[in-house]
Enzyme design. Structure first.
Site, PDB file in Angstrom:
ATOM      1  N   CYS A   1      40.498  30.685  36.254  1.00 26.56           N
ATOM      2  CA  CYS A   1      39.097  31.103  36.308  1.00 26.56           C
ATOM      3  C   CYS A   1      38.677  31.974  35.126  1.00 26.56           C
ATOM      4  O   CYS A   1      37.497  32.280  34.981  1.00 26.56           O
ATOM      5  CB  CYS A   1      38.834  31.838  37.612  1.00 26.56           C
ATOM      6  SG  CYS A   1      39.380  30.901  39.051  1.00 26.56           S
TER       7      CYS A   1
ATOM      8  N   HIS B   1      32.859  39.209  37.689  1.00 21.09           N
ATOM      9  CA  HIS B   1      33.587  38.013  38.133  1.00 21.09           C
ATOM     10  C   HIS B   1      33.149  37.678  39.562  1.00 21.09           C
ATOM     11  O   HIS B   1      32.813  36.540  39.842  1.00 21.09           O
ATOM     12  CB  HIS B   1      35.088  38.257  38.050  1.00 21.09           C
ATOM     13  CG  HIS B   1      35.906  37.039  38.328  1.00 21.09           C
ATOM     14  ND1 HIS B   1      35.740  35.856  37.653  1.00 21.09           N
ATOM     15  CD2 HIS B   1      36.905  36.813  39.243  1.00 21.09           C
ATOM     16  CE1 HIS B   1      36.591  34.956  38.110  1.00 21.09           C
ATOM     17  NE2 HIS B   1      37.313  35.505  39.072  1.00 21.09           N
TER      18      HIS B   1
ATOM     19  N   GLU C   1      37.419  44.677  41.783  1.00 21.80           N
ATOM     20  CA  GLU C   1      36.614  44.703  40.565  1.00 21.80           C
ATOM     21  C   GLU C   1      35.702  45.925  40.573  1.00 21.80           C
ATOM     22  O   GLU C   1      35.510  46.581  39.544  1.00 21.80           O
ATOM     23  CB  GLU C   1      35.791  43.429  40.414  1.00 21.80           C
ATOM     24  CG  GLU C   1      35.029  43.376  39.093  1.00 21.80           C
ATOM     25  CD  GLU C   1      34.350  42.052  38.812  1.00 21.80           C
ATOM     26  OE1 GLU C   1      33.887  41.858  37.674  1.00 21.80           O
ATOM     27  OE2 GLU C   1      34.256  41.204  39.732  1.00 21.80           O
TER      28      GLU C   1
ATOM     29  N   LYS D   1      27.698  34.284  40.828  1.00 19.81           N
ATOM     30  CA  LYS D   1      28.340  33.258  41.648  1.00 19.81           C
ATOM     31  C   LYS D   1      27.721  33.188  43.045  1.00 19.81           C
ATOM     32  O   LYS D   1      27.961  32.226  43.775  1.00 19.81           O
ATOM     33  CB  LYS D   1      29.842  33.514  41.750  1.00 19.81           C
ATOM     34  CG  LYS D   1      30.613  33.270  40.462  1.00 19.81           C
ATOM     35  CD  LYS D   1      32.111  33.447  40.672  1.00 19.81           C
ATOM     36  CE  LYS D   1      32.907  33.248  39.385  1.00 19.81           C
ATOM     37  NZ  LYS D   1      32.728  34.327  38.415  1.00 19.81           N
TER      38      LYS D   1
ATOM     39  N   HIS E   1      31.558  29.093  42.404  1.00 18.06           N
ATOM     40  CA  HIS E   1      32.603  29.398  41.411  1.00 18.06           C
ATOM     41  C   HIS E   1      32.969  28.134  40.645  1.00 18.06           C
ATOM     42  O   HIS E   1      33.561  27.212  41.199  1.00 18.06           O
ATOM     43  CB  HIS E   1      33.820  29.976  42.125  1.00 18.06           C
ATOM     44  CG  HIS E   1      34.822  30.601  41.208  1.00 18.06           C
ATOM     45  ND1 HIS E   1      34.731  30.528  39.830  1.00 18.06           N
ATOM     46  CD2 HIS E   1      35.963  31.320  41.477  1.00 18.06           C
ATOM     47  CE1 HIS E   1      35.759  31.171  39.287  1.00 18.06           C
ATOM     48  NE2 HIS E   1      36.510  31.643  40.261  1.00 18.06           N
TER      49      HIS E   1
ATOM     50  N   PHE F   1      43.838  33.197  38.541  1.00 16.52           N
ATOM     51  CA  PHE F   1      45.155  33.072  39.161  1.00 16.52           C
ATOM     52  C   PHE F   1      46.235  33.274  38.100  1.00 16.52           C
ATOM     53  O   PHE F   1      46.056  32.936  36.924  1.00 16.52           O
ATOM     54  CB  PHE F   1      45.323  31.685  39.779  1.00 16.52           C
ATOM     55  CG  PHE F   1      44.650  31.506  41.118  1.00 16.52           C
ATOM     56  CD1 PHE F   1      43.845  32.484  41.673  1.00 16.52           C
ATOM     57  CD2 PHE F   1      44.845  30.330  41.840  1.00 16.52           C
ATOM     58  CE1 PHE F   1      43.238  32.315  42.911  1.00 16.52           C
ATOM     59  CE2 PHE F   1      44.242  30.144  43.081  1.00 16.52           C
ATOM     60  CZ  PHE F   1      43.437  31.130  43.616  1.00 16.52           C
TER      61      PHE F   1
END
Length: 420
Positions: free
Chosen positions: A170, A310, A320, A341, A346, A405
């Site tokens: 991502c 994010h 975050e 998002k 996403h 990830f």
């Protein structure tokens, strides 16, 4: 240059933008719907979702690849490459960049994907099982491998400078833009076409993410499913699209009187070294990543007053938030944080490119997009998430975060062009 003299620092600006997203098939349409707080999430139509625990996603609608390439070429590419090539051509057109025999070797491309052509792999595996080897296309391999997004852009635009990509889940889009920024800074190219693309809307992808309990199962109200920073968030919403920018050496852009959307001031990238999918409780990797980007930008932290987060609508939203507080201290309360998002879903490897464009639009137009669906704020998510709708403000500098990830982190600092 005299011996022992360091080369002048090359500044890098953005002169073109292109986008395909669940909110629209152009930058302008996507931005208009984003500011209006419209969700691009709906029922999945790409495959039969009967029996699936998750039946919603952010699909690109009404996209015709033959507007951007010949029909014969369409058949040679998986959908993520269609999106990448379309967004790249939009960005080049927007930049009014002239490509010719004299400069094509000074122009490069750095467009990646997190997953690549998984739908194509699924399709041809089934064809192989049902019909044998003769049913597999000779174009199968170059149709699905990730670097062919950059490869096809290079071939179609006839640009022969640096040609590569990042593949970092991502964080791919921001890593691609940041790496391309460094390519220009060190003088290996004058222009880079950079960003990310994704189209993994397939039964195997959805089944895999659902098995990991990563996806929202709010199937009955898809437009409310992606809810970053909300107490009732239950996972991200899978979506697709591409965001691509034209990066250009500042002096070159000024010489040709290009429109400049903003300047890439700093780039940070770190690793968590912790877990394959989860950040550590102290958010240390994200903290160091943002600190690196700000340090490399060479600006005071208080100049940053907008963050495109994010913000995936997962438990990690609170980490975050913690990271932003650790980096900015009391100034964190003065920063408008947008979780876009909440409307796009996403885009995985395409997210960073799309969201960097949203950050640039906020900078140039003086308006930051809202975060929708924050109906019951998580007490551990206590920043200014622009919940009331799009907000007019003088955006002085933007921080863009992307995390992926494997514990991979990327951040950009983007500011308005400062005259030389």
């Amino acid at each position: 240059m005299m011996a022992g003299t360091a080369p002048a620092v090359r500044r890098v600006v953005v002169t073109g933008m292109g986008m395909v997203s669940p909110l629209g098939n152009t930058v302008s349409d996507s931005w208009k719907n984003l500011l209006a707080g419209r969700s691009g999430i709906g029922p999945i139509t790409r495959f039969d979702t009967t029996g699936f625990p998750v039946t919603i996603g952010g699909e690109v609608r009404g996209f015709d690849p033959t507007q951007w390439m010949d029909r014969k070429d369409v058949k040679k590419m998986d959908t993520f490459i269609h999106y990448a090539l379309a967004a790249a051509k939009m960005a080049v057109e927007d930049s009014r960049l002239e490509i010719n025999d004299e400069n094509r070797h000074l122009i490069g491309v750095y467009v990646g994907s997190g997953i690549g052509g998984l739908p194509g792999i699924e399709f041809y595996h089934q064809a192989l099982m049902e019909g044998g080897p003769r049913k597999v296309s000779p174009f199968f391999i170059p149709m699905v491998i990730i670097n062919l997004a950059s490869g096809q852009i290079s071939i179609h635009l006839r640009i022969s400078g640096p040609n590569s990509c990042a593949v970092s889940a991502c964080a791919t889009g921001v890593h691609c833009i940041g790496d391309a920024y460094h390519i220009i800074r060190r003088g290996d190219a004058d222009v880079m076409i950079a960003g990310g693309a994704e189209s993994a809307m397939s039964d195997l992808t959805v089944a895999g993410f659902a098995a990991a309990r990563a996806l929202s199962s709010r199937n009955g109200e898809p437009e409310r499913a992606s809810r970053p920073f909300d107490r009732d968030r239950d996972g991200f919403v899978l979506s697709e699209g591409a965001g691509v920018v034209v990066l250009e050496e500042h002096g070159r852009a000024k010489e040709r009187e290009a429109k400049i959307y903003g300047e890439i001031l700093g780039y940070g990238l770190t690793g968590d070294a912790y877990h394959i999918t989860s950040p550590p409780d102290d958010a240390d990797g994200a903290v160091r990543c943002m600190e690196m980007a700000i340090r490399n930008a060479g600006i005071p932290k208080h100049r940053i007053n907008h963050i495109n987060a994010h913000a995936t609508s997962t438990f990690a939203d609170k980490l975050e938030t913690l990271a932003i507080r650790r980096v900015f201290g009391e100034h964190a309360n003065q920063i408008a944080v947008s979780g876009t998002k909440s409307m796009t879903g996403h885009l995985l490897g395409g997210a960073g490119g799309v969201e960097t464009i949203f950050a640039l639009k906020a900078l140039t137009e003086g308006v930051v997009p809202p975060t929708i669906n924050v109906d019951n704020p998580d007490p551990e998510c206590d920043l200014d998430y622009v919940r009331e709708g799009a907000r007019r403000m003088n955006v002085t500098a933007v921080l863009k975060n992307s995390f992926g990830f494997g514990g991979t982190n990327a951040s950009l600092v983007i500011g308005k062009e400062v005259p030389s």
